[in-house]
Design a protein around this motif. Structure first.
Motif, PDB file in Angstrom:
ATOM      1  N   GLY A  30       9.629 -15.245 -12.750  1.00 53.23           N
ATOM      2  CA  GLY A  30       9.584 -13.785 -12.810  1.00 53.23           C
ATOM      3  C   GLY A  30       8.549 -13.106 -11.957  1.00 53.23           C
ATOM      4  N   TRP A  31       7.639 -13.855 -11.343  1.00 48.04           N
ATOM      5  CA  TRP A  31       6.687 -13.246 -10.418  1.00 48.04           C
ATOM      6  C   TRP A  31       7.357 -13.042  -9.060  1.00 48.04           C
ATOM      7  CZ3 TRP A  31       4.972 -16.319 -14.313  1.00 48.04           C
ATOM      8  CH2 TRP A  31       3.798 -15.962 -14.989  1.00 48.04           C
ATOM      9  N   ASP A  32       6.846 -12.087  -8.262  1.00 49.53           N
ATOM     10  CA  ASP A  32       7.282 -12.003  -6.879  1.00 49.53           C
ATOM     11  C   ASP A  32       6.142 -11.486  -6.019  1.00 49.53           C
ATOM     12  OD1 ASP A  32       8.917 -12.167  -4.595  1.00 49.53           O
ATOM     13  OD2 ASP A  32      10.660 -11.566  -5.776  1.00 49.53           O
ATOM     14  N   VAL A  33       6.249 -11.737  -4.718  1.00 52.61           N
ATOM     15  CA  VAL A  33       5.188 -11.350  -3.784  1.00 52.61           C
ATOM     16  C   VAL A  33       5.151  -9.834  -3.672  1.00 52.61           C
ATOM     17  CG1 VAL A  33       4.354 -11.497  -1.420  1.00 52.61           C
ATOM     18  CG2 VAL A  33       5.344 -13.515  -2.525  1.00 52.61           C
TER      19      VAL A  33
ATOM     20  N   HIS B  47      -6.954 -13.013  11.016  1.00 49.94           N
ATOM     21  CA  HIS B  47      -7.657 -14.269  10.732  1.00 49.94           C
ATOM     22  C   HIS B  47      -6.966 -15.023   9.611  1.00 49.94           C
ATOM     23  CE1 HIS B  47     -10.760 -17.204   9.902  1.00 49.94           C
ATOM     24  NE2 HIS B  47     -10.792 -16.791   8.647  1.00 49.94           N
ATOM     25  N   GLU B  48      -6.587 -14.308   8.556  1.00 47.40           N
ATOM     26  CA  GLU B  48      -5.986 -14.977   7.397  1.00 47.40           C
ATOM     27  C   GLU B  48      -5.167 -13.964   6.615  1.00 47.40           C
ATOM     28  OE1 GLU B  48      -7.629 -18.266   4.255  1.00 47.40           O
ATOM     29  OE2 GLU B  48      -8.787 -16.415   4.424  1.00 47.40           O
ATOM     30  N   GLN B  49      -4.070 -14.444   6.041  1.00 51.55           N
ATOM     31  CA  GLN B  49      -3.259 -13.630   5.146  1.00 51.55           C
ATOM     32  C   GLN B  49      -3.052 -14.387   3.844  1.00 51.55           C
ATOM     33  OE1 GLN B  49       0.300 -11.870   6.663  1.00 51.55           O
ATOM     34  NE2 GLN B  49      -0.599 -11.315   8.621  1.00 51.55           N
ATOM     35  N   GLU B  50      -3.349 -13.737   2.735  1.00 52.34           N
ATOM     36  CA  GLU B  50      -3.204 -14.353   1.413  1.00 52.34           C
ATOM     37  C   GLU B  50      -2.189 -13.542   0.609  1.00 52.34           C
ATOM     38  OE1 GLU B  50      -4.468 -17.039   0.201  1.00 52.34           O
ATOM     39  OE2 GLU B  50      -6.176 -17.549   1.456  1.00 52.34           O
ATOM     40  N   PRO B  51      -0.931 -13.989   0.513  1.00 50.65           N
ATOM     41  CA  PRO B  51       0.035 -13.254  -0.303  1.00 50.65           C
ATOM     42  C   PRO B  51      -0.337 -13.333  -1.785  1.00 50.65           C
ATOM     43  CG  PRO B  51       0.973 -15.319   0.437  1.00 50.65           C
ATOM     44  CD  PRO B  51      -0.344 -15.181   1.141  1.00 50.65           C
ATOM     45  N   TRP B  52      -0.109 -12.237  -2.486  1.00 54.43           N
ATOM     46  CA  TRP B  52      -0.348 -12.243  -3.926  1.00 54.43           C
ATOM     47  C   TRP B  52       0.928 -11.820  -4.653  1.00 54.43           C
ATOM     48  CZ3 TRP B  52      -0.098  -7.483  -6.457  1.00 54.43           C
ATOM     49  CH2 TRP B  52      -0.251  -6.336  -5.659  1.00 54.43           C
TER      50      TRP B  52
ATOM     51  N   ALA C  68       9.048  -6.159 -10.779  1.00 54.83           N
ATOM     52  CA  ALA C  68       7.717  -6.409 -10.222  1.00 54.83           C
ATOM     53  C   ALA C  68       7.578  -5.790  -8.839  1.00 54.83           C
ATOM     54  CB  ALA C  68       7.449  -7.916 -10.166  1.00 54.83           C
ATOM     55  N   LEU C  69       8.594  -5.937  -7.990  1.00 54.79           N
ATOM     56  CA  LEU C  69       8.531  -5.405  -6.634  1.00 54.79           C
ATOM     57  C   LEU C  69       8.485  -3.878  -6.628  1.00 54.79           C
ATOM     58  CD1 LEU C  69      11.087  -7.801  -4.914  1.00 54.79           C
ATOM     59  CD2 LEU C  69       8.610  -7.706  -4.495  1.00 54.79           C
ATOM     60  N   LEU C  70       9.282  -3.249  -7.474  1.00 57.17           N
ATOM     61  CA  LEU C  70       9.312  -1.788  -7.508  1.00 57.17           C
ATOM     62  C   LEU C  70       8.049  -1.225  -8.146  1.00 57.17           C
ATOM     63  CD1 LEU C  70      13.059  -1.252  -8.490  1.00 57.17           C
ATOM     64  CD2 LEU C  70      11.981  -0.789  -6.270  1.00 57.17           C
ATOM     65  N   TYR C  71       7.650  -1.791  -9.261  1.00 57.10           N
ATOM     66  CA  TYR C  71       6.474  -1.298  -9.985  1.00 57.10           C
ATOM     67  C   TYR C  71       5.232  -1.316  -9.108  1.00 57.10           C
ATOM     68  CZ  TYR C  71       2.757  -1.284 -13.546  1.00 57.10           C
ATOM     69  OH  TYR C  71       1.622  -1.011 -14.280  1.00 57.10           O
ATOM     70  N   SER C  72       5.092  -2.348  -8.272  1.00 59.46           N
ATOM     71  CA  SER C  72       3.909  -2.473  -7.414  1.00 59.46           C
ATOM     72  C   SER C  72       4.082  -1.762  -6.078  1.00 59.46           C
ATOM     73  CB  SER C  72       3.582  -3.951  -7.180  1.00 59.46           C
ATOM     74  OG  SER C  72       4.694  -4.625  -6.623  1.00 59.46           O
ATOM     75  N   GLY C  73       5.218  -1.096  -5.867  1.00 58.72           N
ATOM     76  CA  GLY C  73       5.430  -0.367  -4.630  1.00 58.72           C
ATOM     77  C   GLY C  73       5.659  -1.261  -3.434  1.00 58.72           C
ATOM     78  N   ALA C  74       6.052  -2.518  -3.665  1.00 57.57           N
ATOM     79  CA  ALA C  74       6.210  -3.473  -2.574  1.00 57.57           C
ATOM     80  C   ALA C  74       7.553  -3.351  -1.876  1.00 57.57           C
ATOM     81  CB  ALA C  74       6.033  -4.894  -3.096  1.00 57.57           C
ATOM     82  N   SER C  75       8.514  -2.661  -2.489  1.00 58.20           N
ATOM     83  CA  SER C  75       9.843  -2.581  -1.912  1.00 58.20           C
ATOM     84  C   SER C  75      10.527  -1.316  -2.389  1.00 58.20           C
ATOM     85  CB  SER C  75      10.672  -3.819  -2.303  1.00 58.20           C
ATOM     86  OG  SER C  75      11.875  -3.878  -1.585  1.00 58.20           O
TER      87      SER C  75
END
Length: 302
Positions: free
Chosen positions: A32-35, A186-191, A259-266
């Motif tokens: 149920g998690w997503d990036v 330099h670095e990308q850390e997806p959460w 999760a994607l909509l609530y966090s504004g990711a998509s």
């Protein structure tokens, strides 16, 4: 089984949401998690940083451990106006404000009439050669003048460290004065994000004052059955509420889509394209209401 137990315990403790940095995404997506975002660390050539004439009304000084409560207060002042940032209170952060030494090599403060308006925390690193790096943990300001001052402070390291490494906070006062065309990744850390309890998550989230509307949808959450059901989201006057309804609805949302909509990711259309939202005879964009307010961002790794 582990993540199911984790979610149930978090729900019993009263948690609303969960976030994590994955070593691999697949098992978390299955639960149920997503990036929901990427924490970016970039390198900026020190010589590219702007050099401004110092503002006469500002003073710059080295910080001490006694200044850490004021630093945390300034960070939280900025965090309240953004989305997703941690409070920097609790076991992860409390030792930084009570120690006799700074948790980094140096702390530079910018003050206006004795009031903190910006700061940079940094580690010097080693050496003076081409590979020398000044690692900046935070560079934050509440005014344009303070942001320019901090950019100038970092620029003055050019004779000993050719590279400044920092985490960007999108669209903040400091980024407005950085040569973003010169940055190198330099670095990308997806959460990843997941609701623990959707009713708490919606009530506690904070909503744009201009957003207003209602939308009904069915949510499926196989690990957290208390989230499964048909819901009405009502947003008005900077607040929102999620209530159960019994009506037949045309929008069917997975917990990953939530999760994607609530966090504004998509957007709802993109979530539908990904197969995480199914619309029967209706426009899926009605669920863009759940994404109102923009994307969340993290500045802290955990």
């Amino acid at each position: 089984a582990l993540l199911t137990g984790l979610l149930r315990g978090a729900h019993e403790r009263g948690a609303a949401v969960s976030a994590l940095f994955p070593t691999v995404t697949a098992p978390y997506r299955a639960c149920g998690w997503d990036v929901a975002g990427v924490m970016r660390t970039v390198d900026v050539p020190t010589v590219a940083l702007p050099r401004h004439r110092p503002a006469a009304h500002l003073s710059v000084r080295a910080g001490t451990p006694d200044d850490m409560p004021a630093v945390v207060a300034l960070y939280e002042r900025l965090a309240r106006d953004r989305r997703g940032l941690l409070t920097r209170r609790g076991d992860l952060f409390d030792p930084d404000t009570t120690a006799d030494t700074l948790p980094f090599d140096g702390l530079t403060l910018v003050e206006d009439d004795g009031h903190l308006v910006g700061y940079a925390s940094w580690d010097r690193g080693r050496g003076y050669g081409d590979d020398a790096v000044l690692t900046v943990h935070d560079v934050l300001a509440t005014t344009a003048d303070a942001a320019r001052e901090l950019a100038g402070v970092l620029a003055r390291w050019h004779s000993v460290t050719p590279t400044v490494r920092l985490r960007l906070l999108d669209g903040d006062a400091v980024s407005a004065h950085l040569p973003l065309e010169a940055v190198r990744e330099h670095e990308q850390e997806p959460w990843m994000h997941r609701p623990v309890d959707v009713t708490r998550a919606v009530a506690a989230r904070g909503w744009p004052a201009h957003a207003r509307g209602t939308v009904e949808f069915t949510l499926t959450d196989s690990l957290a059955d208390w989230n499964t059901g048909t819901w009405r989201l009502a947003v008005a006057d900077g607040a929102a509420e999620l209530t159960r309804v019994t009506a037949e609805v045309d929008l069917h949302l997975s917990v990953r889509g939530f999760a994607l909509l609530y966090s504004g990711a998509s957007t709802a259309a993109s979530v539908a394209d990904a197969g995480l939202l199914h619309a029967t005879g209706t426009d899926p964009r009605a669920l863009d209401l759940l994404a109102a307010g923009g994307a969340a961002q993290l500045l802290d790794y955990f």
